[in-house]
Motif scaffolding. Structure first.
Motif, PDB file in Angstrom:
ATOM      1  N   PHE A 292      -4.618  12.789 -14.954  1.00 11.14           N
ATOM      2  CA  PHE A 292      -3.728  13.952 -14.966  1.00 11.14           C
ATOM      3  C   PHE A 292      -4.446  15.261 -14.644  1.00 11.14           C
ATOM      4  CE2 PHE A 292      -0.619  11.052 -16.640  1.00 11.14           C
ATOM      5  CZ  PHE A 292       0.525  11.496 -15.996  1.00 11.14           C
ATOM      6  N   ILE A 293      -5.756  15.259 -14.750  1.00 13.37           N
ATOM      7  CA  ILE A 293      -6.488  16.477 -14.358  1.00 13.37           C
ATOM      8  C   ILE A 293      -6.386  16.631 -12.836  1.00 13.37           C
ATOM      9  CG2 ILE A 293      -8.762  17.591 -14.274  1.00 13.37           C
ATOM     10  CD1 ILE A 293      -9.358  16.228 -16.950  1.00 13.37           C
ATOM     11  N   GLU A 294      -6.702  15.526 -12.135  1.00 14.69           N
ATOM     12  CA  GLU A 294      -6.587  15.546 -10.670  1.00 14.69           C
ATOM     13  C   GLU A 294      -5.156  15.848 -10.231  1.00 14.69           C
ATOM     14  OE1 GLU A 294      -7.718  11.960  -8.591  1.00 14.69           O
ATOM     15  OE2 GLU A 294      -9.788  12.271  -9.249  1.00 14.69           O
ATOM     16  N   LEU A 295      -4.205  15.158 -10.890  1.00 13.64           N
ATOM     17  CA  LEU A 295      -2.802  15.331 -10.498  1.00 13.64           C
ATOM     18  C   LEU A 295      -2.358  16.775 -10.676  1.00 13.64           C
ATOM     19  CD1 LEU A 295      -0.883  12.176 -11.775  1.00 13.64           C
ATOM     20  CD2 LEU A 295      -1.397  12.827  -9.431  1.00 13.64           C
ATOM     21  N   SER A 296      -2.799  17.393 -11.772  1.00 18.33           N
ATOM     22  CA  SER A 296      -2.298  18.745 -12.010  1.00 18.33           C
ATOM     23  C   SER A 296      -2.941  19.726 -11.012  1.00 18.33           C
ATOM     24  CB  SER A 296      -2.499  19.148 -13.466  1.00 18.33           C
ATOM     25  OG  SER A 296      -3.647  19.888 -13.620  1.00 18.33           O
ATOM     26  N   GLU A 297      -4.195  19.452 -10.613  1.00 21.52           N
ATOM     27  CA  GLU A 297      -4.777  20.304  -9.562  1.00 21.52           C
ATOM     28  C   GLU A 297      -3.944  20.220  -8.280  1.00 21.52           C
ATOM     29  OE1 GLU A 297      -8.776  18.899  -9.314  1.00 21.52           O
ATOM     30  OE2 GLU A 297      -9.340  19.962 -11.167  1.00 21.52           O
ATOM     31  N   LYS A 298      -3.528  18.992  -7.960  1.00 21.81           N
ATOM     32  CA  LYS A 298      -2.722  18.799  -6.744  1.00 21.81           C
ATOM     33  C   LYS A 298      -1.346  19.433  -6.880  1.00 21.81           C
ATOM     34  CE  LYS A 298      -4.095  14.299  -4.969  1.00 21.81           C
ATOM     35  NZ  LYS A 298      -3.614  12.932  -4.962  1.00 21.81           N
ATOM     36  N   SER A 299      -0.703  19.173  -8.008  1.00 22.18           N
ATOM     37  CA  SER A 299       0.702  19.585  -8.132  1.00 22.18           C
ATOM     38  C   SER A 299       0.834  21.106  -8.159  1.00 22.18           C
ATOM     39  CB  SER A 299       1.343  18.964  -9.371  1.00 22.18           C
ATOM     40  OG  SER A 299       0.684  19.435 -10.511  1.00 22.18           O
ATOM     41  N   ASN A 300      -0.191  21.765  -8.724  1.00 20.68           N
ATOM     42  CA  ASN A 300      -0.129  23.232  -8.773  1.00 20.68           C
ATOM     43  C   ASN A 300      -0.188  23.881  -7.402  1.00 20.68           C
ATOM     44  OD1 ASN A 300       0.341  23.934 -11.437  1.00 20.68           O
ATOM     45  ND2 ASN A 300      -1.744  23.310 -11.980  1.00 20.68           N
ATOM     46  N   GLN A 301      -0.744  23.141  -6.444  1.00 21.46           N
ATOM     47  CA  GLN A 301      -0.826  23.709  -5.089  1.00 21.46           C
ATOM     48  C   GLN A 301       0.439  23.462  -4.267  1.00 21.46           C
ATOM     49  OE1 GLN A 301      -4.467  22.162  -3.508  1.00 21.46           O
ATOM     50  NE2 GLN A 301      -5.617  23.100  -5.187  1.00 21.46           N
ATOM     51  N   LEU A 302       1.350  22.680  -4.816  1.00 16.91           N
ATOM     52  CA  LEU A 302       2.573  22.354  -4.063  1.00 16.91           C
ATOM     53  C   LEU A 302       3.536  23.546  -4.063  1.00 16.91           C
ATOM     54  CD1 LEU A 302       3.209  18.782  -5.531  1.00 16.91           C
ATOM     55  CD2 LEU A 302       2.449  19.316  -3.210  1.00 16.91           C
ATOM     56  N   PRO A 303       4.384  23.639  -3.051  1.00 19.91           N
ATOM     57  CA  PRO A 303       5.437  24.671  -3.095  1.00 19.91           C
ATOM     58  C   PRO A 303       6.501  24.248  -4.114  1.00 19.91           C
ATOM     59  CG  PRO A 303       5.719  23.258  -1.175  1.00 19.91           C
ATOM     60  CD  PRO A 303       4.453  22.812  -1.844  1.00 19.91           C
ATOM     61  N   PRO A 304       7.316  25.193  -4.565  1.00 19.20           N
ATOM     62  CA  PRO A 304       8.412  24.815  -5.471  1.00 19.20           C
ATOM     63  C   PRO A 304       9.274  23.719  -4.841  1.00 19.20           C
ATOM     64  CG  PRO A 304       8.226  27.200  -5.297  1.00 19.20           C
ATOM     65  CD  PRO A 304       7.290  26.623  -4.279  1.00 19.20           C
ATOM     66  N   SER A 305       9.836  22.868  -5.665  1.00 19.47           N
ATOM     67  CA  SER A 305      10.599  21.722  -5.144  1.00 19.47           C
ATOM     68  C   SER A 305      11.905  22.151  -4.520  1.00 19.47           C
ATOM     69  CB  SER A 305      10.949  20.764  -6.275  1.00 19.47           C
ATOM     70  OG  SER A 305       9.814  20.471  -6.993  1.00 19.47           O
ATOM     71  N   GLU A 306      12.248  21.399  -3.483  1.00 18.55           N
ATOM     72  CA  GLU A 306      13.597  21.601  -2.917  1.00 18.55           C
ATOM     73  C   GLU A 306      14.589  20.919  -3.825  1.00 18.55           C
ATOM     74  OE1 GLU A 306      14.266  20.427   1.116  1.00 18.55           O
ATOM     75  OE2 GLU A 306      12.293  21.232   1.670  1.00 18.55           O
ATOM     76  N   GLN A 307      15.712  21.549  -4.024  1.00 20.71           N
ATOM     77  CA  GLN A 307      16.727  20.963  -4.894  1.00 20.71           C
ATOM     78  C   GLN A 307      17.660  20.071  -4.082  1.00 20.71           C
ATOM     79  OE1 GLN A 307      16.494  21.749  -8.360  1.00 20.71           O
ATOM     80  NE2 GLN A 307      14.572  22.439  -7.464  1.00 20.71           N
ATOM     81  N   GLY A 308      18.103  19.015  -4.706  1.00 20.30           N
ATOM     82  CA  GLY A 308      19.060  18.135  -4.046  1.00 20.30           C
ATOM     83  C   GLY A 308      20.437  18.377  -4.631  1.00 20.30           C
ATOM     84  N   GLU A 309      21.067  17.269  -5.039  1.00 20.78           N
ATOM     85  CA  GLU A 309      22.370  17.426  -5.673  1.00 20.78           C
ATOM     86  C   GLU A 309      22.182  18.072  -7.033  1.00 20.78           C
ATOM     87  OE1 GLU A 309      23.097  13.344  -5.848  1.00 20.78           O
ATOM     88  OE2 GLU A 309      24.170  13.243  -3.972  1.00 20.78           O
ATOM     89  N   LYS A 310      23.165  18.848  -7.443  1.00 22.77           N
ATOM     90  CA  LYS A 310      23.092  19.411  -8.793  1.00 22.77           C
ATOM     91  C   LYS A 310      23.749  18.445  -9.757  1.00 22.77           C
ATOM     92  CE  LYS A 310      23.137  24.361  -8.250  1.00 22.77           C
ATOM     93  NZ  LYS A 310      24.168  25.362  -7.998  1.00 22.77           N
ATOM     94  N   ILE A 311      23.101  18.246 -10.884  1.00 17.91           N
ATOM     95  CA  ILE A 311      23.684  17.357 -11.878  1.00 17.91           C
ATOM     96  C   ILE A 311      24.389  18.226 -12.906  1.00 17.91           C
ATOM     97  CG2 ILE A 311      23.177  15.586 -13.596  1.00 17.91           C
ATOM     98  CD1 ILE A 311      22.122  14.863 -10.879  1.00 17.91           C
ATOM     99  N   ASP A 312      25.572  17.810 -13.279  1.00 16.89           N
ATOM    100  CA  ASP A 312      26.107  18.497 -14.453  1.00 16.89           C
ATOM    101  C   ASP A 312      26.302  17.414 -15.498  1.00 16.89           C
ATOM    102  OD1 ASP A 312      28.661  17.897 -15.325  1.00 16.89           O
ATOM    103  OD2 ASP A 312      29.677  19.495 -14.236  1.00 16.89           O
ATOM    104  N   TYR A 313      25.909  17.689 -16.725  1.00 18.63           N
ATOM    105  CA  TYR A 313      25.780  16.614 -17.718  1.00 18.63           C
ATOM    106  C   TYR A 313      27.095  16.199 -18.366  1.00 18.63           C
ATOM    107  CZ  TYR A 313      20.954  16.570 -16.675  1.00 18.63           C
ATOM    108  OH  TYR A 313      19.773  16.422 -15.999  1.00 18.63           O
ATOM    109  N   THR A 314      28.186  16.585 -17.746  1.00 19.22           N
ATOM    110  CA  THR A 314      29.437  15.972 -18.152  1.00 19.22           C
ATOM    111  C   THR A 314      29.560  14.635 -17.414  1.00 19.22           C
ATOM    112  OG1 THR A 314      30.578  17.085 -16.378  1.00 19.22           O
ATOM    113  CG2 THR A 314      30.620  18.152 -18.549  1.00 19.22           C
TER     114      THR A 314
END
Ligand code: NAI
Length: 319
Positions: A292-314
């Motif tokens: 998770f140390i390696e993963l977090s170094e990688k993930s922090n460099q990623l751009p914000p995620s693109e959103q797909g469908e919106k979920i509504d919890y109903t």
């Protein structure tokens, strides 16, 4: 002809050795020169009652064939007493086969606390107690071999066996950690999911299958894993029975790595769900947790995620 595997001078403890698989292991090790502690509580397959007869009959058979064996009638819940028997009778312990087992099958809806608790006590606590008592001896002599007994029910689940499945998979985790802790002391620990005709299975399998699934067709794999010539195979999970033997391993899908910020939403996950669940591309076979140390170094460099469908919890998906 190649040489037989032998265990001369070694002491093998087999739990639940009064019948089924345990008896087959005990006869095997004794026939190959080991001194064997034949442990069996001698109760019913649902864990009621006790009797010295089961263990004694196997010890008689071993002695009649010129082998060395001693009985022990304690429940595996008192595993230290079983190891005491080995030390008192033979002065050492080299191999532990945690094999004793019972069933308390019922649908989850009808499962009672006592059925849950007894299964955990015999399978998990029992294997723990026996192994825990043998461990200091193993460490001191820098030698030990352990087999724990899981089950397909633990690996894959099975109707009517939530208690048994949970206990059996617990033994996989138990073995994997024992293997890590034991390795530098030459203590090798493996776990098998056997299949064999015994009183636990005789009503489930048709007669022709029972013949092919003799306990003797599980024994050789256990013999190999617990022999001194095994110098490195440890922490493995093996399916064994009816002439079949195969090692199992974990498989991790490629996985989805997104930036851990406010854009890490359910709709971003849905958009990329394939990466979470698809084994067909870039999957791996890990023996260790993710770094998770390696993963977090990688993930922090990623751009914000693109959103797909919106979920509504109903329960609705809002596009
Ligand atoms: P089995 O019923 O013939 O042998 C189990 C033995 O353990 C019996 O002799 C019983 O008296 C003894 N035992 C039960 N509770 C005990 C306790 N608290 N302390 C000491 N001894 C105790 O059954 P089998 O089939 O030979 O099973 C051996 C192991 O293999 C068990 O752990 C079982 O769960 C496991 N297994 C067997 C499969 C099969 O196809 N036979 C499939 C998957 C797992």
């Amino acid at each position: 002809m190649s040489e037989q595997l032998r265990y001369d001078g070694q002491v093998v403890v087999v739990t639940g050795a009064g019948g089924g698989l345990g008896k087959a292991y005990a006869l095997f090790y004794a026939s190959r020169g080991a001194s064997v502690v034949v442990n069996d509580l001698g109760g019913s397959f649902t864990g009621e009652g006790n009797s010295a007869k089961a263990a004694d009959l196997v010890v008689d058979e071993i002695k009649a064939a010129g082998g060395k064996a001693v009985s022990n009638y304690d429940s595996v819940e008192f595993g230290d007493k079983i190891i005491d028997t080995a030390i008192q009778a033979f002065g050492r312990v080299d191999v532990v086969i945690n094999n004793a087992g019972i069933l308390r099958d019922t649908s989850f809806k009808n499962l009672k606390d006592e059925d849950w608790d007894l299964i955990m006590r015999v399978h998990v606590y029992g294997a723990y107690k026996v192994t825990r008592a043998a461990w200091p001896h193993f460490r001191k002599q820098k030698y030990g071999r352990v087999i724990n007994t899981a089950s397909a029910a633990g690996l894959y689940g099975n109707f009517g066996q939530t208690n048994y499945s949970a206990a059996k998979l617990a033994l996989v985790g138990f073995t994997e950690t024992l293997a890590k802790e034991g390795y530098k002391y030459n203590i090798l620990c493996n776990v098998i999911a056997p299949i064999a005709a015994s009183r636990l299975t005789s009503t489930v399998f048709p007669p022709e299958l029972l013949e092919a699934l003799k306990p003797e067709f599980v024994v050789p794999v256990v013999g190999v894993l617990t022999h001194k010539s095994n110098t490195g195979d440890t922490g493995g999970i093996y399916e064994v029975g009816g002439g079949f033997a195969a090692k199992l391993r974990w498989q991790r899908a490629e996985g989805l790595l997104l930036k851990p910020d406010a854009s890490y939403t359910a709709s971003a996950i849905i958009k990329n769900w394939d990466k979470v669940v698809d084994f067909s591309k870039n999957s791996t076979f890990p023996a260790e947790p993710n770094n998770f140390i390696e993963l977090s170094e990688k993930s922090n460099q990623l751009p914000p995620s693109e959103q797909g469908e919106k979920i509504d919890y109903t329960g609705k998906v809002v596009l």
